[in-house]
Design a protein around this motif. Structure first.
Motif, PDB file in Angstrom:
ATOM      1  N   PRO C 104      54.489  37.079  -2.943  1.00 48.20           N
ATOM      2  CA  PRO C 104      53.546  37.749  -3.843  1.00 48.20           C
ATOM      3  C   PRO C 104      52.614  36.769  -4.556  1.00 48.20           C
ATOM      4  O   PRO C 104      52.727  36.572  -5.755  1.00 48.20           O
ATOM      5  N   ILE C 105      51.691  36.191  -3.799  1.00 46.68           N
ATOM      6  CA  ILE C 105      50.727  35.273  -4.416  1.00 46.68           C
ATOM      7  C   ILE C 105      49.504  36.083  -4.836  1.00 46.68           C
ATOM      8  O   ILE C 105      48.857  36.704  -3.999  1.00 46.68           O
ATOM      9  N   HIS C 106      49.207  36.108  -6.123  1.00 48.91           N
ATOM     10  CA  HIS C 106      48.084  36.927  -6.572  1.00 48.91           C
ATOM     11  C   HIS C 106      46.792  36.158  -6.647  1.00 48.91           C
ATOM     12  O   HIS C 106      45.736  36.721  -6.834  1.00 48.91           O
ATOM     13  N   GLY C 107      46.883  34.871  -6.544  1.00 48.51           N
ATOM     14  CA  GLY C 107      45.674  34.067  -6.649  1.00 48.51           C
ATOM     15  C   GLY C 107      46.081  32.667  -7.006  1.00 48.51           C
ATOM     16  O   GLY C 107      47.260  32.380  -7.243  1.00 48.51           O
ATOM     17  N   HIS C 108      45.106  31.797  -7.016  1.00 45.79           N
ATOM     18  CA  HIS C 108      45.394  30.403  -7.292  1.00 45.79           C
ATOM     19  C   HIS C 108      44.126  29.848  -7.903  1.00 45.79           C
ATOM     20  O   HIS C 108      43.120  29.654  -7.220  1.00 45.79           O
ATOM     21  N   VAL C 111      42.464  26.727  -6.350  1.00 50.36           N
ATOM     22  CA  VAL C 111      41.828  26.961  -5.060  1.00 50.36           C
ATOM     23  C   VAL C 111      40.514  27.706  -5.256  1.00 50.36           C
ATOM     24  O   VAL C 111      39.482  27.349  -4.686  1.00 50.36           O
ATOM     25  N   SER C 112      40.557  28.757  -6.091  1.00 52.81           N
ATOM     26  CA  SER C 112      39.339  29.549  -6.298  1.00 52.81           C
ATOM     27  C   SER C 112      38.235  28.696  -6.882  1.00 52.81           C
ATOM     28  O   SER C 112      37.082  28.749  -6.437  1.00 52.81           O
TER      29      SER C 112
END
Lengths: 648, 223, 332
Positions: C104-108, C111-112
């Motif tokens: 469950p990776i919702h974002g990083h 990276v963004s």
């Protein structure tokens, strides 16, 4: 237009039991259209015979334009679009027909002015497939002519007619290809609503499309129009009567797009279920929301441009005649002020569909939800500030070109967000290669090529060679056909089990996907080369040395056509004969549309659901279910005041 | 603000149907507000197309024919009268809107009829002016924008007029008492509230059209 | 009843080498670097000389260079995205019986942010480069409207002779469906053939008599829309002798596809002798007296000396005499 802005509803009405032909429907609509056309034509001749002529084309267009106008009104009157309006003018509130319309059994409801958003969605779906295939046939004709470097099958006039019909059909109709079927059908369900804000405007938006379709095709009877889908002036004023069909049909579609977007925005803002915060809105709804703003704000400008062009051809105004104080640049500006947002009207829905599919088949939450939403809104906002890149070589505001180069290139940043989201979602995912997923992957591939070639086009010096050549054509086919249509196809395979309760055949679907993907690329990739080798758009004669590539492209395009036939065969056989049932939630998807029964009940939900979590919480064992579909009494009323204003 | 639409007393739980009806009632009322603003956006862009044409053609002045040789302006008197009629109509409506908010339905009905009458008079006069213009539509850039714009504008005025007429017709079926104090049933409450939301949406659009009338009067007659 | 699937808990990571998760970033980076480097080197050293529109003129050479630079910028981006997807498809495909969910990776945020900064930098680079390449070569061969802000250096005089270094003015007149070329420095003589001297700064003035056309000299890298009543200026300098194509690039009616011709780039001396001879012939025919040196409109009521009986040059042209009816709108 503003008349219907009043969502008052009386008590629900029950479905009528009269047989189809004794109620208003397509048959009465057709009768009204025919009567309207003849009345308008007669009236036009009566008003204008002898003294009003279009001086550039030497023809009298008043009867034709009035004929189209009254035919459209007659069609809508015959369909019964205005019945409720007349009722309300007598003091009756709008009847609440939505649920009753949706509950009606049989196919009759699809051929009538019905208010249930799911019925309208299905109408759009089949309408759009029909319009798309019609436009595709014109494309086959174009490629047939281009088999040889000089004209051989069609005369030059006929060739331009086919080019214009293809381009216009695709550009005006495909703007609704996702918002129409999927947006209307799933938008309200995904936000947990039982209804839409303005069902009459929504249904009217659909019923204008067949009128626009027929009117556009009627141009063939007058020899077509020579301007392609852009309708540049003053060529358009000089053209014969076929031109009227272009402007009238495009103007009608502008109205249709405005209405569809209007309803969508009002619905998303006001009809979200309690707990459906902006931060839980499915990405597909975000894309519909952002596209709707583009439609509501840019389509009226197109309507204005089409109207001005028609008055130039009928009342003899001179908006676009340079010698009389008008300007052909004015048309280019107005048209592209609509025309560029239009391009993103075509691209954004694809982003939305793909985001849904990718999350489900990667079994992972959407990566960077906020980034994705910001990307949608950013693309939408920026698309209003780039239109002059279509006019880099035209001599309009030459010193502004660096600014428009910058805005055009800036738009690739929010577009890049969509890629970031896709790529992040794939990271360490559990990828299932279902057919929708294949289309989603193809979307990323095609749109990447379309997007990168767009950067070449945005660069003014490089654009000198590319502008108006086959390079541009390849570019926008990669974004629209390779992007939007692939997303549309993915959406069909993904959502048809929900819409019709029927699954399309998997094997044929895979054959369809692979043939479409391979031959799409084999058709359009060489067009980049052709453009760079000096082939302008919309020509039937080209240099001899380009024939081999052109023949390759033509043959590939026939194969692409065959792939569409495979799809059509699959749809017809699967829905009519094989009827492989699919119920429930075959993909174990979280989003709300998969939580309701199949077929979807007329009112979508038994009662207003309370949204508990984002639809993308895959892989999190502690995530709550997406919604409580049957909340205990009292929950909704305690939540709704805030939720309906987006404060929850 | 206390919510008037849920009739259940403290401690009572409303029925599910009541709850749904109340929810969508509130949504519909909000949608009228949103829709009116959005309609203004769409209308601004279509009128903006004409304003853009006006400024564009005026500054380009192709072939020296923004106004052209032997140019006759449209009648200033007629144009001003039309504009004043539209403004007066919006002003009257703004005034009587306050009356109905104070619970006086009949005063609004009379004022609404006057609003409609003034609006129709403006439309009628505009049609007369268009039919008897002292120039041909295509004789100059100015004449094109003028003859092109006003039919669009009066169409939107007529559409808003139909809306006002339907509001007037509907108001006949709502008892005056309902505007003064809270009616006894949900259905009555919803009817009055939706009527009011539609009315205030209409009022927004009507005032906006008056503003546009003034702006385009300035463009066509003054500058 | 509540609903909504809660995915089954994430299965342990797929067994990589020795049970450890492989270093995806490193693998991706190495592959990306090698492929991008190869693509860029091939583009720059092998493909660039063959890129359109060739190197016949300064503007063409400039555009060829721009294509190459954009391609070198674009390839690493394309390769990064495609490589990533290819890698993902191979590395993270679910097995046939796999019912599990991904992590469950919702974002990083890192990276963004990196992604956004990188794309912004690429965009700003493309903008700065494009603007430089537009302004420095005086519009890069594109139509710059009646009053070009980015002028080509050089002086203009009322006559032109080889070796003087003056700009050569050529008025390009589009009409349905032919091109006429007028040389104001040669007494306003006109021709249906386009001859240009090499090594000379050339100033095209593109206009149209009827609808919108677009003058596209493909090998010269020149494109300028021909709008009725508008003067659209474009510059180039030809540096190779030879033939080039002239096509109409904006849909202008049924014979748009046939509206092409060929131009010739010749030595200045040869150009001067060609131009002088045409000028002499047209002076003898009386055409030069009737034609303006330079005009944006050709209204027969304005140029009253010209009727329909003008001597036609090379059989077809004479912009002023070759009206197709009824292009002149009736004045109401």
């Amino acid at each position: 237009m503003a008349v219907e802005v009043q969502p008052e509803r009386a008590e629900p009405v029950s479905a009528s039991t009269k047989p189809y032909f004794r109620r208003m429907g397509v048959h009465t609509g057709l009768a009204g259209a025919v009567a309207g056309y003849f009345l308008g034509h007669w009236l036009g001749n009566f008003l204008s015979s002898g003294y009003l002529q279009n001086p550039l084309s030497d023809s009298n267009d008043v009867p034709i334009v009035l004929g189209y106008a009254l035919a459209t009104i007659g069609w809508l009157l015959g369909l019964g679009v205005f019945n409720d309006l007349f009722g309300t003018m007598l003091g009756r509130p709008f009847p609440d027909r939505e649920a009753a319309d949706g509950a009606e059994a049989g196919l009759g409801k699809y051929f009538r002015f019905t208010l249930n958003h799911k019925t309208v969605g299905i109408q759009y779906l089949f309408g759009m497939i029909g319009y798309f295939l019609t436009g595709g046939l014109f494309a086959m004709a174009i490629r047939t002519e281009l088999l040889s470097p000089s004209y051989h099958i069609m005369g030059p006039n006929q060739y331009l007619m086919v080019v214009g019909e293809h381009g216009t059909m695709m550009m005006m109709m495909m703007s609704s290809v996702v918002l129409g079927p999927f947006g209307q059908y799933f938008g309200p369900i995904m936000i947990g609503s039982k209804r839409v804000a303005f069902p009459r405007l929504e249904a009217l938006g659909f019923w204008l499309t067949p009128a626009a379709f027929v009117i556009l095709l009627s141009g063939i009877l007058f020899g077509g129009f020579p301007t392609g889908w852009t309708g540049y002036e003053p060529l358009a004023t000089e053209a014969k009567q076929g031109m009227d069909s272009f402007f009238f049909a495009f103007g009608l579609m502008a109205v249709s797009m405005t209405l569809a977007g209007f309803n969508m925005i009002c619905t998303v803002i006001n009809y979200r279920a309690p707990g459906m915060r902006w931060g839980r809105l499915p990405m597909f709804v975000w894309s519909m929301f952002s596209v709707s703003f583009l439609q509501v704000l840019s389509a009226p400008v197109l309507l204005g441009a089409c109207y001005m062009a028609l008055t130039d051809r009928t009342f003899q105004t001179a908006f676009f005649t340079n010698q009389l104080g008008g300007s052909s640049y004015l048309y280019e500006d107005l048209f592209w002020f609509f025309g560029h947002p239009e391009v993103y009207i075509l691209a954004l829905p694809g982003f939305g569909v793909i985001s849904e599919i990718v999350s489900v088949f990667c079994r992972k939450p959407l990566f960077g939800y906020r980034v994705a939403a910001a990307g949608m809104l950013g693309v939408g906002l920026l698309s209003f500030f780039v239109w002059q890149h279509h006019l880099f070589d035209s001599g309009i505001n030459p010193d502004m070109r660096p600014v428009f180069m910058l805005t055009t290139e800036l738009i690739s940043i929010p577009t890049g967000f969509i890629y970031l989201v896709g790529m992040g979602t794939f990271w360490k995912a559990r990828i299932r290669f279902s057919i929708p997923m294949l289309f989603a992957l193809a979307f990323y591939f095609n749109f990447l090529i379309g997007g990168i070639s767009g950067v070449f086009l945005s660069d003014v010096p490089a654009d000198v060679t590319e502008h108006g050549s086959f390079f541009v054509m390849a570019h926008f086919h990669y974004t629209i056909m390779g992007g939007l249509i692939f997303a549309f196809m993915g959406g069909i395979y993904y959502w048809l089990p929900k819409m019709l309760g029927i699954k399309l055949n998997e094997t044929l679907g895979k054959v369809h996907f692979w043939t479409m993907f391979i031959f799409f690329n084999s058709t359009f990739l060489p067009l980049f080369a052709l453009g760079l080798m000096g082939m302008p758009r919309r020509v039937f004669e080209y240099a001899n040395n380009l024939q081999t590539l052109n023949d390759w492209v033509s043959i590939s395009s026939y194969c692409l056509g065959v792939s569409m036939l495979i799809f059509l065969f699959n749809v017809v056989m699967s829905t009519l004969f094989w009827r492989q049932r699919e119920a429930g939630n075959p993909y174990r998807a979280r989003s709300l549309e998969w939580q309701v029964p199949t077929p979807v009940p007329p009112a979508n939900f038994e009662r207003i659901p309370v949204i508990l979590a984002s639809p993308y919480e895959y892989g999190d064992p502690d995530a709550p279910p997406v919604a409580d579909l049957n909340p205990p009494p009292g929950v909704v009323s305690s939540a709704y005041v805030g939720a309906s204003r987006g404060e929850a | 603000m206390a919510d008037p639409t849920i009739q259940a007393g403290p401690g009572e739980v409303p029925s599910i149907a009541e709850e749904d009806a109340a929810f969508y009632h509130q949504s519909a009322v909000n949608a009228a507000w949103t829709g009116a603003r959005l309609a203004l956006g769409a209308l601004t862009f279509i009128f903006g197309a004409f304003a853009f044409s006006y400024f564009y053609l005026r500054s380009v002045d192709s072939s020296g024919r923004w106004e052209g040789s032997g140019y006759h302006p449209p009648s200033m008197v007629t144009g001003t009268v039309i504009m004043l009629l539209v403004l007066a109509s919006a002003g009257v409506h703004y005034g009587v809107l306050q009356r109905i908010k104070a619970g006086r339905k009949r005063a609004w009905q009379r004022g609404g009829a006057i609003t409609l009458g003034l609006g129709l008079a403006a439309v009628g006069l505009q049609i007369t002016q268009l039919a008897t213009l002292p120039f041909a539509p295509g004789s100059s850039g100015y004449s094109s924008v003028f003859t092109g714009f006003y039919p669009v504008f009066l169409t939107s005025q007529l559409a808003a007029g139909v809306w006002l007429e339907s509001l007037l017709a509907r108001s006949r079926f709502i008892p005056e008492m309902s505007f003064v104090e809270q009616p006894p049933t949900h259905a009555e409450v919803y009817r009055v509230q939706r009527f009011q939301s539609s009315l205030s949406a209409f009022s927004t659009v009507w005032s906006y059209l008056a503003l546009m009338s003034l702006l385009f009067w300035l463009l066509f007659y003054v500058f | 009843m509540t609903s909504g699937t809660t995915g089954t808990p994430a299965a342990p990571p797929a067994p990589g080498a020795g049970g450890r998760e492989p270093r995806h970033w490193l693998r991706l980076f190495v592959m990306w670097f090698v492929l991008s480097l190869a693509a860029d080197l091939i583009t720059w050293y092998v493909w660039r000389p063959h890129l359109p529109p060739g190197d016949m003129s300064t503007s063409a050479t400039g555009q060829q260079f721009d294509f190459a630079v954009l391609a070198v910028t674009g390839f690493p981006v394309v390769i990064a995205v495609l490589l990533y997807f290819a890698y993902a498809i191979v590395a993270w495909r679910a097995g046939p019986d796999d019912e599990g969910d991904g992590p469950p990776i919702h974002g990083h945020t890192k990276v963004s942010v990196t992604w956004i900064i990188t794309t912004s930098l690429i965009v700003l680079w493309a903008f700065a480069f494009g603007t430089f390449e537009l302004i420095v070569p005086a519009g890069a061969g594109s139509g710059e409207g009646p009053n070009p802000v980015w002028n080509l250096a050089g002086k203009t005089s009322s006559t032109w002779a080889p070796g003087q270094g003056d700009k050569l003015q050529v008025q390009v007149i589009g009409q349905q469906w032919a091109w006429t070329f007028r040389y104001p420095q040669f007494g306003g003589m006109e021709s249906s053939k386009l001859y240009l001297p090499t090594g000379t700064p050339i100033e095209f003035h593109v206009t149209s008599l009827d609808v919108i056309h677009s003058f596209w000299a493909y090998q010269l890298g020149v494109k300028a829309d021909a709008n009725p009543g508008v003067d659209d200026v474009a510059y180039t300098t030809v540096h190779q002798k030879g033939t080039f194509e002239v096509r109409c690039n904006e849909l202008c009616g049924i014979w748009h596809g046939a509206m092409y011709t060929y131009g010739n780039a010749v030595s200045p001396a040869r150009f001067a002798s060609w131009a002088t001879s045409v000028r002499g012939k047209e002076a003898k025919d009386g055409l030069l007296r009737a034609l303006p040196k330079y005009a944006l409109t050709y209204d027969p009521t304005v140029i009253s000396a010209i009727g329909k009986n003008l001597p036609k040059i090379d059989g077809i042209t004479g912009a002023a005499g070759y009206y197709y009816p009824p292009s002149d709108p009736v004045t109401p």
